[in-house]
Design a protein around this motif. Sequence first.
Motif, PDB file in Angstrom:
ATOM      1  N   ALA A 289     -16.595  67.919  31.406  1.00  6.53           N
ATOM      2  CA  ALA A 289     -16.798  68.068  32.628  1.00  6.53           C
ATOM      3  C   ALA A 289     -17.771  67.078  33.229  1.00  6.53           C
ATOM      4  O   ALA A 289     -18.295  66.401  32.642  1.00  6.53           O
ATOM      5  CB  ALA A 289     -17.713  69.589  32.562  1.00  6.53           C
ATOM      6  N   PRO A 290     -17.728  67.031  34.759  1.00  9.24           N
ATOM      7  CA  PRO A 290     -18.447  65.972  35.090  1.00  9.24           C
ATOM      8  C   PRO A 290     -19.967  66.111  34.892  1.00  9.24           C
ATOM      9  O   PRO A 290     -20.373  67.442  34.898  1.00  9.24           O
ATOM     10  CB  PRO A 290     -17.902  66.249  36.776  1.00  9.24           C
ATOM     11  CG  PRO A 290     -16.748  66.620  36.800  1.00  9.24           C
ATOM     12  CD  PRO A 290     -16.782  67.606  35.624  1.00  9.24           C
ATOM     13  N   LEU A 291     -20.552  64.918  35.127  1.00  9.94           N
ATOM     14  CA  LEU A 291     -22.216  65.036  34.717  1.00  9.94           C
ATOM     15  C   LEU A 291     -22.859  65.961  35.728  1.00  9.94           C
ATOM     16  O   LEU A 291     -23.783  66.872  35.188  1.00  9.94           O
ATOM     17  CB  LEU A 291     -22.793  63.590  34.964  1.00  9.94           C
ATOM     18  CG  LEU A 291     -24.243  63.332  34.671  1.00  9.94           C
ATOM     19  CD1 LEU A 291     -24.437  63.875  33.231  1.00  9.94           C
ATOM     20  CD2 LEU A 291     -24.763  62.050  34.799  1.00  9.94           C
ATOM     21  N   HIS A 292     -22.377  65.902  36.876  1.00  9.65           N
ATOM     22  CA  HIS A 292     -23.157  67.085  37.827  1.00  9.65           C
ATOM     23  C   HIS A 292     -23.038  68.651  37.471  1.00  9.65           C
ATOM     24  O   HIS A 292     -23.894  69.302  37.792  1.00  9.65           O
ATOM     25  CB  HIS A 292     -22.970  66.785  39.331  1.00  9.65           C
ATOM     26  CG  HIS A 292     -21.531  67.190  39.647  1.00  9.65           C
ATOM     27  ND1 HIS A 292     -20.307  66.572  39.361  1.00  9.65           N
ATOM     28  CD2 HIS A 292     -20.936  68.429  40.252  1.00  9.65           C
ATOM     29  CE1 HIS A 292     -19.426  67.230  39.698  1.00  9.65           C
ATOM     30  NE2 HIS A 292     -19.500  68.375  40.435  1.00  9.65           N
TER      31      HIS A 292
END
Length: 300
Positions: free
Chosen positions: A9-12
């Motif tokens: 998943a994306p970091l954010h």
Amino acid sequence: MSGEQVYRAPLHRRLRPLYFLSPTLLILLSVTLFPLIYSLYLATHTVILTNPMLSGWSLQDNLREVFLESPEYWESFATTLILVVTVVSIEFVLGLMLAYFFYNNFTGRDFIFPFFLMPMMLTPVVVGTIWRFLFNGEFGLIAGLLKAMGVVNYSILNEPSTALVGIIIADVWQWTPFMLLLMLAGMRALPTSPFEAAQVDGASRFQIFRDIMLPMMKPVIVIAVLIRMIDAFNRTFDTIYIMTNGGPGRVTETLAVMAFRSSFEYFFMHQGAIVALSMLVIIIIMTKVLGRFMAGPRED
């Protein structure tokens, strides 16, 4: 993984839970981290509130002053150790017996059970006040029973040989329900198939309890004892301060009471900080030892 690409998943999105937890984490850090750092500062400096000009770096002198030149520390340490081991042992045995009693079905169980939990809902200050009046040598209930047997104006809290017993009675009365609750929850979470198989094989109820239930409850027992031991090091201060204030003399002075007296009665803040930090070290050691015991022997 055989040509398959692992999805990350994306970091954010991975940090999103931290965003929601950040207010709580900030509050917890502010009420735990800052007092710890300030206690370390007090322990490494000579801080006397009545003479602030004496402040300065003196860790070695402070340690020698508390641990080597102050026999009161080791007396309080022995009192704390006796109190914690005694109350936790009694509360564990009584809590386990009561839990097994309520584990079985009988008429009126759901009606009686809440009454056994009521002492745990009271604050330690209220518990200390209740038992202080009960133990009062002039008008207390226990004094009245003793007068009926010919003993006049006797208070268990005024005698050095029995004052600690009064503290133990009050603590056991309040915190046995805590052990009862944890033990009962652990028993009801166990699978029933081993018990049914043992009954088919002709095992008695005592054999099932000793050989099957207790080994299966080992993690619950260790966690309950650990939580109660940590709690007993700190929470007994309120009850002791209300009932005896560490007396008569120093026979009921625990490390928590000593830390309070050193800091806020004698105004030696560095001594109180060192005593409090030593309690933290003791609790960490207990946690490690009980954690090793729960994990069991290592397999080579």
